[in-house]
Design an enzyme around this catalytic site. Structure first.
Site, mmCIF file in Angstrom:
data_model
loop_
_atom_site.group_PDB
_atom_site.id
_atom_site.type_symbol
_atom_site.label_atom_id
_atom_site.label_comp_id
_atom_site.label_asym_id
_atom_site.label_seq_id
_atom_site.Cartn_x
_atom_site.Cartn_y
_atom_site.Cartn_z
ATOM 1 N N GLU A 511 49.234 41.008 39.382
ATOM 2 C CA GLU A 511 49.259 40.698 40.825
ATOM 3 C C GLU A 511 49.782 41.879 41.638
ATOM 4 O OE1 GLU A 511 47.513 38.362 41.624
ATOM 5 O OE2 GLU A 511 47.507 37.069 39.869
ATOM 6 N N ASP A 575 44.179 44.245 35.480
ATOM 7 C CA ASP A 575 44.530 43.967 34.075
ATOM 8 C C ASP A 575 45.090 45.209 33.395
ATOM 9 O OD1 ASP A 575 43.837 41.316 34.156
ATOM 10 O OD2 ASP A 575 41.890 41.551 33.175
#
Ligand code: ZN
Length: 674
Positions: A511, A575
């Protein structure tokens, strides 16, 4: 899917798009492994092969991962809350009364079947009363607050270039299939889906008691026109392209769309006066208004009837709900069996009174200890990120300074909102599902338009507390972790740190990294779409993001079906960067502890990568995989493991992988960004 529950909040990118009975244990069960596979050849098979074998997909699902299992376990907890609320005889307007009665109404299939399509009557009467095409704006203005949409999107959200202010937004919309590609692709698979869609529409019209000759074919024609003037998902990733601001005066008088009576549309919705409008896709509005000259009034009536029927399909008769399932979940996703009624009813309460339900959920299922631990991890990740940024060899000091300002400004929220949205005045009864939903929609609409002209509410959340997900909001520059995700396999107080950092730690890093992906990196520390990069650094950054686009575009998920590298780049950047940051945050936190003992024969480094793989272990139907490749901004679970790990020397070292092995990206292919 067009739905009466459409959420109008402008969100940043979430961790996954949607989630749907068993409790999961903490740690990492060795049965997840497939010891016959080689970790350096296919790490996903090695670390998730056992899981995939022992967790076959239930017939009620189209994707089944450890993620979904957690969501399902949450549903069981929510069911217990709703069962208790339903018999609590709580005072009107309390959370217990609202969600308990909504749940009862959703379970009351006898009443729903008895009513048939009658609840749609007043809406159909409004549509039938249309006398000229000029009356369409007024009709839309009347229906929109009740949750009947169509043609274009309207919402109130934060102005991307003025993050202290809410503004009216308009954009493309109006499609019944999940993406414009479903209308425009000429392959057999999509042709077949379109034919099924036409059939489905005709069946739904007949189940709703509407006689409308060739409704399906006519709607497909109109929606295909809308698809042609729509931007692709990849184009919409560019926040500059979707930011087109007009003063109210310029907007109303714009020659491309002044033929649509916007003033009437807004007045009927009781939208207060506003100074400016942000249009996501001006070409779409122009093309849409031109369509009013191309189709007769009868077609427009049919179009809006379909909007009303389709949007209400899950709150009408069982036959309509079943037909809706068989197309949207069956044909499009490959699901074989409907979930039991209680589970669909839990979904319905989640989708309508989710935040109100969340108040009850966190009373029982929220741990302040988990919040404390996750807050600590957020700060550790921030430190790890800062160190990485300062050490980047491709970025100038000037841009680094600005990146550090942004990193320091990140806000975070964990668990649940400090202030709850007030639904206490909404009339909800245990036997009037359709009317309940209309009342909830009206309240939600009111809460939305009340924001116009108000300062941005810092307490607002874009997800309910029980959601198993997390998100980044670029306009708020904040990361948010609902209570629902602070559970295994993401986080457990009983797991070792390696598993927790590979789980929730990497999610926190993910995030954070959305603030530095292809899109989020265009927003500054205070949430404005404003360039803080030198031209040279931006160019070097885009060279690297282009590499990740190319890398993922080579992943073949089915015969001749490839990951869309451009669509998924933001998630793939997040990621890779997120895992890297979590790895170093873990390393830093272990440094003072001396030798870290092996667990089950594995090092902490190895277990860190097990933690990440456990989160993405999944089985998925072929149809669902196809649907997600077209619509999901995330790569499939398998590629979310293979992609980042192949780029990480930390992974190669942990498993002794050497150059030439498939899990070691070659020089020239390997991506490093943050
Ligand atoms: Zn994400």
């Amino acid at each position: 899917m067009s739905s009466i529950f459409k959420n109008s909040l402008l969100l940043g990118a979430g961790l996954l798009l949607s989630v749907q009975l068993q409790a999961q244990t903490s740690g990492f069960p060795l049965t997840n492994l497939d010891p016959t596979a080689d970790p350096c050849t296919n790490f996903y098979q090695y670390a998730a092969g056992g899981w995939m074998k022992t967790n076959p997909m239930p017939a009620t699902e189209s994707r089944w991962g450890s993620f979904n299992m957690l969501a399902k376990a949450n549903d069981v907890k929510i069911r217990a809350i709703l069962d208790a609320a339903a018999v609590s005889k709580a005072a009107k307007g309390t959370p217990e009364q609202l969600v308990g009665d909504m749940y009862m109404a959703a379970l009351d299939t006898a009443t729903l079947d008895k009513l048939g399509a009658k609840p749609l009557g007043p809406i159909m009467a409004d549509i039938n009363a249309l006398k000229t095409i000029k009356e369409i704006p007024a009709l839309m203005g009347k229906l929109r607050p009740m949750g009947v949409g169509g043609l274009f999107s309207f919402y109130v959200g934060i102005d991307a270039k003025d993050s202290e202010t809410y503004r009216v937004h308009l954009g493309q919309g109006g499609l019944g299939l999940p993406d414009r590609d479903y209308y425009l692709k000429m392959d057999d698979e999509n042709k077949k889906i379109r034919a099924e869609y036409v059939k489905h529409i005709d069946i739904m019209f007949s189940l709703a008691g509407q006689k409308d000759a060739k409704a399906g074919e006519r709607i497909l024609n109109m929606e295909t026109e809308l698809a042609k003037i729509s931007m692709s998902r990849v184009e919409r990733r560019d926040p500059d392209k979707t930011y087109n601001k007009y003063t109210a005066e310029d907007f109303y008088s714009h020659p491309d769309w002044a033929a649509f009576n916007w003033m009437e549309f807004f007045t009927l919705m009781m939208v207060p006066d506003f100074d400016a409008v942000i249009v996501g896709q001006p070409d779409f509005l122009k093309g849409m208004v031109a369509m009013f000259d191309q189709y007769p009034l009868a077609d427009w009536k049919t179009y809006f009837r379909w909007q009303a029927i389709n949007g209400a399909s899950s709150i009408m008769t069982r036959a309509m709900e079943r037909e809706n399932f068989s197309f949207y979940r069956g044909v499009l996703s490959g699901t074989q069996v409907m979930k039991p009624r209680w589970e669909r009813s839990v979904d319905l309460v989640n989708g309508s009174l989710g935040e109100t339900l969340g108040q009850l959920f966190v009373k029982e299922h929220f741990s302040p200890e988990a919040k404390k631990k996750v807050s600590q991890m957020v700060e550790e990740l921030r430190v790890a990120y800062g160190k990485r940024i300062m050490a980047l060899d491709w970025m100038s000091d000037e841009t680094k300074k600005m990146a550090m300002v942004k990193l320091a400004a990140f806000n975070y929220k964990i668990g649940y909102p400090e202030v709850w949205k007030d639904y206490s005045m909404v009339d909800v009864k245990p036997n009037t599902l359709f009317v309940n939903m209309q009342n909830v929609n009206k309240r939600r609409f009111q809460l939305m338009i009340e924001k116009i002209g108000q300062p941005v509410d810092k307490n607002e959340w874009g997800m309910t507390p029980q959601t198993v997900n997390a998100y980044y909001s670029a306009s708020r520059n904040e990361i948010v972790f609902p209570a629902g995700i602070l559970q295994p396999p993401f986080y457990s107080p009983d797991s070792d740190d390696a598993i927790n950092y590979g789980g929730i730690g990497a999610v926190i890093g993910h995030e954070f990294s959305h603030g530095f992906d292809d899109k989020g990196s265009k927003f500054d520390a205070v949430g404005n779409l404003s360039n803080w990069w030198t031209d040279k650094d931006r160019e070097l950054f885009e060279k690297r993001t282009k590499q990740i686009v190319d890398q993922y575009s080579r992943f073949e998920v089915l015969d001749s079906l490839y990951v869309n590298g451009a669509l998924t780049q933001g998630e793939n950047i997040a990621d890779l960067a997120g895992l890297t940051m979590a790895y170093y945050a873990l390393k830093n936190s272990l440094e003072s502890r001396g030798e870290i003992p092996l667990i089950d024969g594995f090092t902490w480094q190895q277990r860190f990568f097990f933690g990440w793989t456990h989160v993405w272990s999944q089985n998925i139907s072929e149809k669902e995989l196809r649907r997600r490749i077209l619509t999901d901004s995330h790569a499939p679970g398998k590629e979310r493991v293979l992609g980042p790990l192949a780029n990480m020397p930390e992974f190669w070292e942990a498993f002794n992988c050497t150059p030439g092995m498939p899990m070691v990206a070659e020089d020239g292919v390997r991506v490093t960004i943050w």
